[in-house]
Design an enzyme around this catalytic site. Structure first.
Site, PDB file in Angstrom:
ATOM      1  N   SER A 137     -17.861 -28.128  79.168  1.00 56.16           N
ATOM      2  CA  SER A 137     -17.120 -29.282  79.683  1.00 56.16           C
ATOM      3  C   SER A 137     -18.120 -30.223  80.321  1.00 56.16           C
ATOM      4  O   SER A 137     -19.230 -29.800  80.675  1.00 56.16           O
ATOM      5  CB  SER A 137     -16.128 -28.800  80.741  1.00 56.16           C
ATOM      6  OG  SER A 137     -15.616 -29.885  81.488  1.00 56.16           O
TER       7      SER A 137
ATOM      8  N   TYR B   1     -13.879 -23.535  87.961  1.00 55.04           N
ATOM      9  CA  TYR B   1     -14.006 -24.140  86.624  1.00 55.04           C
ATOM     10  C   TYR B   1     -15.433 -24.630  86.413  1.00 55.04           C
ATOM     11  O   TYR B   1     -16.040 -24.370  85.367  1.00 55.04           O
ATOM     12  CB  TYR B   1     -13.004 -25.290  86.479  1.00 55.04           C
ATOM     13  CG  TYR B   1     -12.877 -25.820  85.073  1.00 55.04           C
ATOM     14  CD1 TYR B   1     -12.145 -25.134  84.109  1.00 55.04           C
ATOM     15  CD2 TYR B   1     -13.497 -27.009  84.691  1.00 55.04           C
ATOM     16  CE1 TYR B   1     -12.021 -25.630  82.810  1.00 55.04           C
ATOM     17  CE2 TYR B   1     -13.385 -27.508  83.400  1.00 55.04           C
ATOM     18  CZ  TYR B   1     -12.644 -26.812  82.464  1.00 55.04           C
ATOM     19  OH  TYR B   1     -12.535 -27.297  81.176  1.00 55.04           O
TER      20      TYR B   1
END
Ligand SMILES: NC(=O)c1ccc[n+]([C@@H]2O[C@H](COP(=O)([O-])OP(=O)(O)OC[C@H]3O[C@@H](n4cnc5c(N)ncnc54)[C@H](O)[C@@H]3O)[C@@H](O)[C@H]2O)c1
Length: 282
Positions: A158, A171
């Site tokens: 990401s 995350y």
């Protein structure tokens, strides 16, 4: 003269988290390029995840789309936290379809929560799925690919794997970890014909961001926030003035990394993030 073979004719691809979203897009695109597909997805909700994950109907829809492209699809309920289950998915694909040439380690969950408040279970779920799940995918595919002396592994990180934002510690850590893991695996497998690369997407228009829990997290100032209310906030994470990309744009990067032309591209990170990465150094 017969038609030219498709670029992935005779290849077999495994996609984790492929029941919907980006994983479905990758699976269908690889099928359209000629690959048979094995897709695994948890198809169940997780207590610590405040939005619905995929279900069995989603998985069946991916399989139908792959089959509509004229390819075989093995669609299985597999939790990427379970190494034996991921090995089973890969080994059954190798046995049924003849090889495993591509692994897209895509399954993931999003989690928001302050480092002062995030509970141990939420932390563990994110790390177990987003990081250990990618390890499990590589651990399952790499021995098969090493024996074949060919293979392509793509881990999905990401833009949060290349930078940081407040309020997303688990995350961010998991997605930074994917990059280190894939670079290490790339070095180890460089001599046996297997490439390992990472795609780092910006915001992508999938159920991971389009859900009420995420809307409320991003716009706590509004009683009933919508996608339109989310857009300006998410656009600020990018450099180009767009709030989110389409899954097909991430698929284009995956398709490149598994293509013949990328045979000497390994250990790299391909940012598909509307220029978010232009802001940082590496
Ligand atoms: N959507 C975004 O903005 C965005 C941005 C950057 C990176 N990503 C990453 O892209 C990947 C795909 O996400 P998406 O946007 O398609 O979201 P999504 O929620 O639509 O898809 C994720 C899929 O993974 C599955 N999954 C979750 N936990 C699993 C588990 N334990 N085992 C097997 N399958 C599991 C879900 O059921 C779902 O089908 C994820 O790794 C995500 O972190 C997403």
């Amino acid at each position: 003269m017969g038609e030219a073979p498709l670029p992935l004719e005779g290849k077999v691809a495994v996609v984790t988290g492929g029941a919907r979203g980006q994983g479905r897009s990758h699976a269908v695109a690889l099928a359209r390029l000629g690959a048979d597909i094995a897709v695994g997805d948890i198809c169940a909700d997780i207590g610590s995840v405040p939005y619905p994950l995929a279900d069995a109907d989603d998985l069946a829809e991916t399989a139908a789309l792959v089959e509509a492209a004229g390819r075989r699809c093995a669609a299985e309920i597999v939790d990427v936290r379970d190494l034996d289950a991921v090995i089973g998915l890969v080994d059954r694909a190798a046995t049924s379809f003849g090889s495993v040439d591509i692994m897209v380690a895509n399954a993931g969950i999003s989690a928001v929560g302050s480092v002062c408040e995030l509970d141990a279970g939420s932390w563990a779920d994110v790390i177990d799925i987003n990081l250990t799940g990618v390890f499990n995918a590589i651990r399952a595919a790499a021995p098969v690919m090493r024996a074949q002396r060919s293979g392509r592994i793509v881990g999905i990180s990401s833009m949060m794997g290349r930078s940081a934002q407040p309020g997303v510690p688990a995350y961010t850590a998991s997605k930074w970890g994917v990059i280190g893991l894939c670079k290490s695996a790339a070095l180890e497998l460089a001599g046996v014909g297997v490439t390992v690369n990472v795609v780092a997407p910006g915001n992508v228009s999938t159920p991971m961001i389009h859900n009420d829990a995420f809307y409320r997290t991003v716009r706590p100032d509004l009683p009933s926030p919508t996608a339109d209310d989310l857009a300006p906030v998410l656009a600020r994470l990018h450099s180009q003035p767009v709030p989110w990309l389409e899954a097909s744009e991430i698929t284009a990067a995956v398709v490149y990394l598994v293509s013949e032309g990328a045979r000497h591209v390994t250990g790299t990170v391909l940012n598909v993030d509307a220029g978010a990465s232009a802001r940082f150094s590496a």
